[in-house]
Write a protein that holds these residues in place. Structure first.
Motif, short mmCIF file in Angstrom:
data_model
loop_
_atom_site.label_atom_id
_atom_site.label_comp_id
_atom_site.label_asym_id
_atom_site.label_seq_id
_atom_site.Cartn_x
_atom_site.Cartn_y
_atom_site.Cartn_z
N SER A 131 0.70 -1.03 0.17
CA SER A 131 -0.18 0.03 0.03
C SER A 131 0.76 1.36 0.09
O SER A 131 1.99 1.35 0.30
CB SER A 131 -0.85 0.17 1.22
OG SER A 131 -1.96 -1.00 1.12
N THR A 132 0.26 2.33 -0.18
CA THR A 132 0.90 3.68 -0.41
C THR A 132 0.48 4.79 0.50
O THR A 132 0.59 5.70 0.70
CB THR A 132 0.89 4.41 -1.82
OG1 THR A 132 -0.70 4.26 -2.18
CG2 THR A 132 1.70 3.56 -2.89
N LEU A 133 -0.49 4.25 1.54
CA LEU A 133 -0.96 4.84 2.65
C LEU A 133 -1.21 3.91 3.75
O LEU A 133 -2.26 2.87 3.36
CB LEU A 133 -2.24 5.79 2.32
CG LEU A 133 -2.75 6.49 3.22
CD1 LEU A 133 -1.74 7.50 4.08
CD2 LEU A 133 -4.14 7.03 3.25
N LYS A 134 -0.67 3.92 4.89
CA LYS A 134 -0.95 2.79 5.91
C LYS A 134 -0.98 3.29 7.08
O LYS A 134 -0.41 4.37 7.73
CB LYS A 134 0.40 1.88 5.98
CG LYS A 134 0.96 1.46 4.42
CD LYS A 134 2.36 0.71 4.90
CE LYS A 134 2.86 0.59 3.27
NZ LYS A 134 4.05 -0.30 3.11
N ILE A 135 -2.10 3.00 7.93
CA ILE A 135 -2.73 3.77 9.02
C ILE A 135 -2.58 2.48 10.16
O ILE A 135 -3.36 1.62 9.77
CB ILE A 135 -4.04 4.38 8.82
CG1 ILE A 135 -4.08 5.25 7.68
CG2 ILE A 135 -4.60 5.11 10.02
CD1 ILE A 135 -5.33 5.57 7.22
N LEU A 160 1.12 6.18 11.08
CA LEU A 160 0.80 6.67 9.79
C LEU A 160 2.12 6.39 8.82
O LEU A 160 3.06 7.18 9.14
CB LEU A 160 0.08 8.07 9.97
CG LEU A 160 -0.34 8.60 8.43
CD1 LEU A 160 -1.31 7.90 7.86
CD2 LEU A 160 -0.83 10.03 8.96
N TRP A 161 1.85 5.88 7.79
CA TRP A 161 3.09 5.92 6.70
C TRP A 161 2.31 6.22 5.43
O TRP A 161 1.40 5.95 4.89
CB TRP A 161 3.54 4.53 6.58
CG TRP A 161 4.52 4.11 7.40
CD1 TRP A 161 5.96 4.20 7.54
CD2 TRP A 161 4.46 3.30 8.52
NE1 TRP A 161 6.63 3.43 8.44
CE2 TRP A 161 5.57 2.97 9.22
CE3 TRP A 161 3.25 2.77 9.20
CZ2 TRP A 161 5.78 2.38 10.45
CZ3 TRP A 161 3.41 1.94 10.26
CH2 TRP A 161 4.59 1.75 10.99
N LEU A 162 3.31 7.61 4.97
CA LEU A 162 2.60 7.82 3.48
C LEU A 162 3.97 8.12 2.82
O LEU A 162 5.15 8.44 2.97
CB LEU A 162 1.65 9.16 3.84
CG LEU A 162 1.98 10.20 4.70
CD1 LEU A 162 3.26 11.05 4.17
CD2 LEU A 162 0.61 10.89 4.97
N ASP A 163 3.76 8.34 1.55
CA ASP A 163 4.48 8.74 0.35
C ASP A 163 4.70 10.33 0.41
O ASP A 163 3.59 11.00 -0.05
CB ASP A 163 4.36 8.15 -1.00
CG ASP A 163 5.41 7.91 -1.85
OD1 ASP A 163 6.22 9.04 -1.57
OD2 ASP A 163 5.50 6.99 -2.66
N GLU A 164 5.89 10.79 0.80
CA GLU A 164 6.01 12.13 1.04
C GLU A 164 5.74 13.04 -0.38
O GLU A 164 5.28 14.04 -0.27
CB GLU A 164 7.32 12.64 1.42
CG GLU A 164 7.30 13.76 2.35
CD GLU A 164 8.39 13.79 3.28
OE1 GLU A 164 9.34 12.89 3.38
OE2 GLU A 164 8.48 14.97 4.05
N TYR A 173 -3.30 15.13 0.96
CA TYR A 173 -2.57 13.74 0.43
C TYR A 173 -3.20 13.55 -0.81
O TYR A 173 -4.49 13.40 -1.21
CB TYR A 173 -2.79 12.67 1.03
CG TYR A 173 -1.86 11.64 1.36
CD1 TYR A 173 -0.24 11.65 1.08
CD2 TYR A 173 -2.36 10.26 0.63
CE1 TYR A 173 0.31 10.85 0.70
CE2 TYR A 173 -1.54 9.31 0.26
CZ TYR A 173 -0.04 9.47 0.40
OH TYR A 173 0.72 8.50 0.13
N HIS A 175 -4.59 11.18 -3.34
CA HIS A 175 -4.78 9.67 -3.48
C HIS A 175 -4.66 9.47 -4.89
O HIS A 175 -4.49 8.25 -5.27
CB HIS A 175 -6.10 9.55 -2.91
CG HIS A 175 -6.19 9.25 -1.30
ND1 HIS A 175 -5.95 7.84 -0.91
CD2 HIS A 175 -6.19 9.92 -0.39
CE1 HIS A 175 -5.89 8.01 0.41
NE2 HIS A 175 -6.25 9.14 0.85
N ALA A 176 -5.29 10.17 -5.65
CA ALA A 176 -5.04 9.85 -7.44
C ALA A 176 -3.54 9.64 -7.69
O ALA A 176 -3.24 8.70 -8.20
CB ALA A 176 -5.67 11.10 -8.20
N SER A 180 -4.24 5.38 -5.27
CA SER A 180 -5.60 4.78 -4.72
C SER A 180 -6.70 4.80 -5.87
O SER A 180 -6.76 5.34 -6.53
CB SER A 180 -6.13 5.87 -3.47
OG SER A 180 -5.20 5.79 -2.77
#
Lengths: 211, 211
Positions: A131-135, A160-164, A173, A175-176, A180
């Motif tokens: 995944s490119t967003l992990k909560i 929370l991990w996200l792609d900076e 953030y 998502h497109a 996502s």
């Protein structure tokens, strides 16, 4: 326009009604909920009825159906008090849909559906590596909604991990850009185009695109 | 991947935190909620935290924020016991966003934001003429969520208008074809591409595209 009333809806065949009524709320995020039972068995299930509940504290709600589908998820959340919510990208969509099949408790949907567990030390639920967003969420409350036996699960965001590269300077953030996808109803998955963002709306000026 | 924890989130500036946390639940439907106060004043407000709660009876949930934004909507729903939920298309997006400005009670967002009221005899809330999916709901329950002061409003679908050309034989409604848009966070609106639909998932076969 075709008109349908409540009596029509109640008279429909079960699967037709499920398809139609599940579509009424429109686009939804596709989320994988990761849990574990504390005895070495993990579980991964797709959920689409997930919603923002508040930013301070950071709370997310999800609706768990009353029937046996996803029962493992709710039992694991009650046992460990934690769960993860990871986004679904285009490449992940068929595997994500496959998590809705009724696997035995001993068979993890991670392996069966082509996903990789990622663990954070001290946190008893697995994240989805792809995944490119992990909560990571901690359970705050479960409300049993007597009206139809569904469960409203409220969790607080702890990790929370996200792609900076997809995070804007103002906290948005994208998502497109993060790949996502959106879902509708019980089985439809959609790619989504880049957003138009608008400035905060005021009564004394027309809506303006945020640059 | 960038790591953020709960303490980081709580330390963020308010608007940054609101943007970020509102984005975590991903894509959402954009819905206009139409109400009236019973004294000739109508109200129209954009809501994005709307979700499927059950098909039989057909129930939809929405989250109303605790602060004064959209207070008119909740007061009107309590007064009349009914409300409408209409989809937002690409052509409607700037007007739909504009409904979030704080208009006076006496000024209807319908007129101020470029929408047309449509009334059904005997139903005390206005629909949006421009929408391609229109739902009339009767209030069933309001749950005040003490955890952060939000309100969960549960309504039952009593009336429904949809465009038959986007309705499949199995009850699926194609929101992408109907022009519905998706929203993320507080201010982003996305067009959405045609769906891939999958067959009901089973453990003994891989996910298959529904033809």
């Amino acid at each position: 326009m075709k008109y349908i009333n409540n009596a029509d809806i109640l008279s429909y065949e079960k699967q037709y009604r499920a398809n139609l009524i599940n579509c009424l709320s429109g686009f939804k995020g596709a989320h994988l909920v990761g849990t574990a039972d504390g005895n070495g068995f993990s579980n991964l299930a797709i959920f689409s009825n997930v919603f923002h509940l508040g930013a301070n504290p950071p709370l997310i709600g999800l609706i768990n159906r009353p029937d046996s589908v996803n029962r493992g998820t709710l039992e694991n959340i009650k046992k460990t008090g934690v769960y993860t919510l990871c986004n679904v990208t285009e490449a992940m969509k068929s595997g994500a849909h496959q998590t809705s099949a009724r696997y035995a408790h001993e068979e993890s949907e991670f392996g069966a559906c082509g996903f990789t567990e990622e663990w954070l030390e001290g946190f008893a639920a697995p994240f989805v590596k792809e995944s490119t967003l992990k909560i990571g969420l901690e359970l705050r409350e479960i409300h049993n909604l007597a009206i139809n036996g569904t469960h409203l699960v409220i969790g607080e965001v702890k990790h929370l991990w996200l792609d900076e590269q997809y995070l804007s300077a103002d906290g948005f953030y994208d998502h497109a850009a993060a790949g996502s996808i959106a879902t509708v109803g019980l089985d439809a998955y959609h790619t989504v185009n880049s957003p138009t963002r608008f400035e905060y709306a005021k009564t004394d000026k027309p809506t303006t695109v945020l640059k």
